[in-house]
Design a protein around this motif. Structure first.
Motif, short mmCIF file in Angstrom:
data_model
loop_
_atom_site.label_atom_id
_atom_site.label_comp_id
_atom_site.label_asym_id
_atom_site.label_seq_id
_atom_site.Cartn_x
_atom_site.Cartn_y
_atom_site.Cartn_z
N THR A 160 1.28 -0.91 0.27
CA THR A 160 0.46 0.07 -0.32
C THR A 160 0.98 0.80 0.14
OG1 THR A 160 -0.12 0.09 2.55
CG2 THR A 160 -1.77 -1.10 1.37
N ALA A 161 -0.02 2.45 -0.39
CA ALA A 161 0.91 3.91 -0.50
C ALA A 161 -0.83 4.47 -0.16
CB ALA A 161 1.71 4.67 -1.60
N PRO A 162 0.24 5.74 0.62
CA PRO A 162 -0.86 6.78 1.02
C PRO A 162 -1.39 7.19 0.00
CG PRO A 162 0.84 6.88 2.59
CD PRO A 162 0.93 6.37 1.33
N LEU A 163 -3.17 7.27 -0.02
CA LEU A 163 -3.49 8.62 -0.88
C LEU A 163 -4.00 9.96 -0.91
CD1 LEU A 163 -5.28 7.97 -3.81
CD2 LEU A 163 -6.31 8.19 -2.92
N LEU A 164 -3.07 10.67 -1.16
CA LEU A 164 -2.87 11.96 -0.10
C LEU A 164 -3.56 13.89 -1.12
CD1 LEU A 164 0.50 11.79 0.22
CD2 LEU A 164 -0.81 11.15 2.14
N ALA A 165 -4.33 14.58 0.04
CA ALA A 165 -4.40 15.43 -0.66
C ALA A 165 -3.61 16.56 0.26
CB ALA A 165 -6.00 15.26 0.69
N GLY A 166 -3.07 17.14 -0.53
CA GLY A 166 -1.65 17.63 0.62
C GLY A 166 -1.06 16.73 1.38
N ARG A 172 -5.89 4.73 0.75
CA ARG A 172 -4.49 3.71 -0.08
C ARG A 172 -4.68 3.47 -1.12
NH1 ARG A 172 -3.94 1.28 6.09
NH2 ARG A 172 -3.68 3.14 6.84
N ALA A 173 -3.45 3.48 -0.98
CA ALA A 173 -3.52 2.57 -3.12
C ALA A 173 -3.29 1.15 -2.60
CB ALA A 173 -2.50 3.24 -4.02
N LEU A 174 -3.74 0.37 -3.21
CA LEU A 174 -3.65 -0.64 -2.98
C LEU A 174 -3.00 -1.51 -3.80
CD1 LEU A 174 -3.94 -3.19 -0.51
CD2 LEU A 174 -6.66 -3.30 -0.90
N ARG A 175 -2.63 -2.29 -3.77
CA ARG A 175 -1.88 -3.79 -5.15
C ARG A 175 -2.66 -4.72 -4.55
NH1 ARG A 175 1.67 -1.89 -9.07
NH2 ARG A 175 2.87 -1.09 -7.40
#
Length: 232
Positions: A160-166, A172-175
């Motif tokens: 995973t990687a954080p999905l960010l607004a600022g 989260r981006a999830l593979r």
């Protein structure tokens, strides 16, 4: 198939729709972990349109999570209740989605939406809207990151990687498969983000998208074809 009327007083302008989002957003519950993933039943919902015939069809498919076998399904057809406006898609979909859920012969359990929850410009996408109106735990699993930024997660499934607004993490981006483009998971209502990702992984043993979304998509497309045929 259930026939749906546009609810009386349904917003007809962008201003009115945004006011509804602002009014309901404070009701989203963010401090519950949600049902344990990998057990029980979970429901997928999806919507298909025929703009030329002014038709919208929603499908709800209940799966047994352990086997991923369909337990129940229902569809609803209605008229398109709002124009296409990014960020306001819930107002095109909610009436028929609610009708499809209400037509199910069993409790739906957590609901997975093909769209967004908190990962939304006003932090109130379809999954959050649906959750507040029904009281059900809801999760948004989208195919793209909308307007938000992310760093690609590592290549193995489950990364995973954080999905960010600022600096704010809105999802989260999830593979869901090794080296395949991630999906974008966000909290809808009454489910924590880590739990939402775990539910999504439980529903993606062989494909990028959750089985809930895949089954509901196929059902609503078939139902739209049938509904359009009766309108011809």
């Amino acid at each position: 198939m259930t026939s749906v009327r546009i609810p009386e007083g349904w917003p007809t302008t962008e201003e009115a729709a945004r006011a509804v989002q602002d009014r309901l957003r404070g009701r989203v519950v963010l401090d519950e972990p949600g049902p344990p993933p990998g057990t029980g039943r979970v429901t997928g919902v999806d919507v298909a349109y025929d703009d030329e015939r002014d038709l919208v069809v929603a499908a709800a498919v209940v799966l047994d999570v352990a086997s991923l076998e369909a337990v129940a399904e229902a569809t609803a057809v209605g008229r398109i209740s709002f124009p296409y406006v990014p960020g306001l898609l819930a107002f095109r979909e909610i009436p028929t989605v609610l009708a499809a859920l209400e037509a199910l012969p069993c409790p739906p359990g957590p609901v997975v939406c093909d769209g967004y929850g908190l990962a939304h410009p006003r932090r109130f996408g379809l999954a959050s809207h649906l959750g507040v109106l029904t009281g059900l735990p809801t999760i948004g699993v989208a195919k793209n990151p909308f307007t938000f930024t992310f760093t690609a997660p590592a290549t193995p499934r489950g990364s995973t990687a954080p999905l960010l607004a600022g600096a704010e993490e809105v999802g989260r981006a999830l593979r869901t498969r090794d080296s395949v483009k991630p999906v974008f998971v966000s909290v809808g209502h009454r489910v924590g983000l880590a739990n939402a990702c775990a539910h999504t992984l439980a529903l993606t043993p062989a494909h990028r998208l959750p089985e809930t979304t895949r089954r509901a998509d196929a059902l609503c497309r078939r139902a739209l074809w049938e509904a359009a045929g009766t309108e011809a």
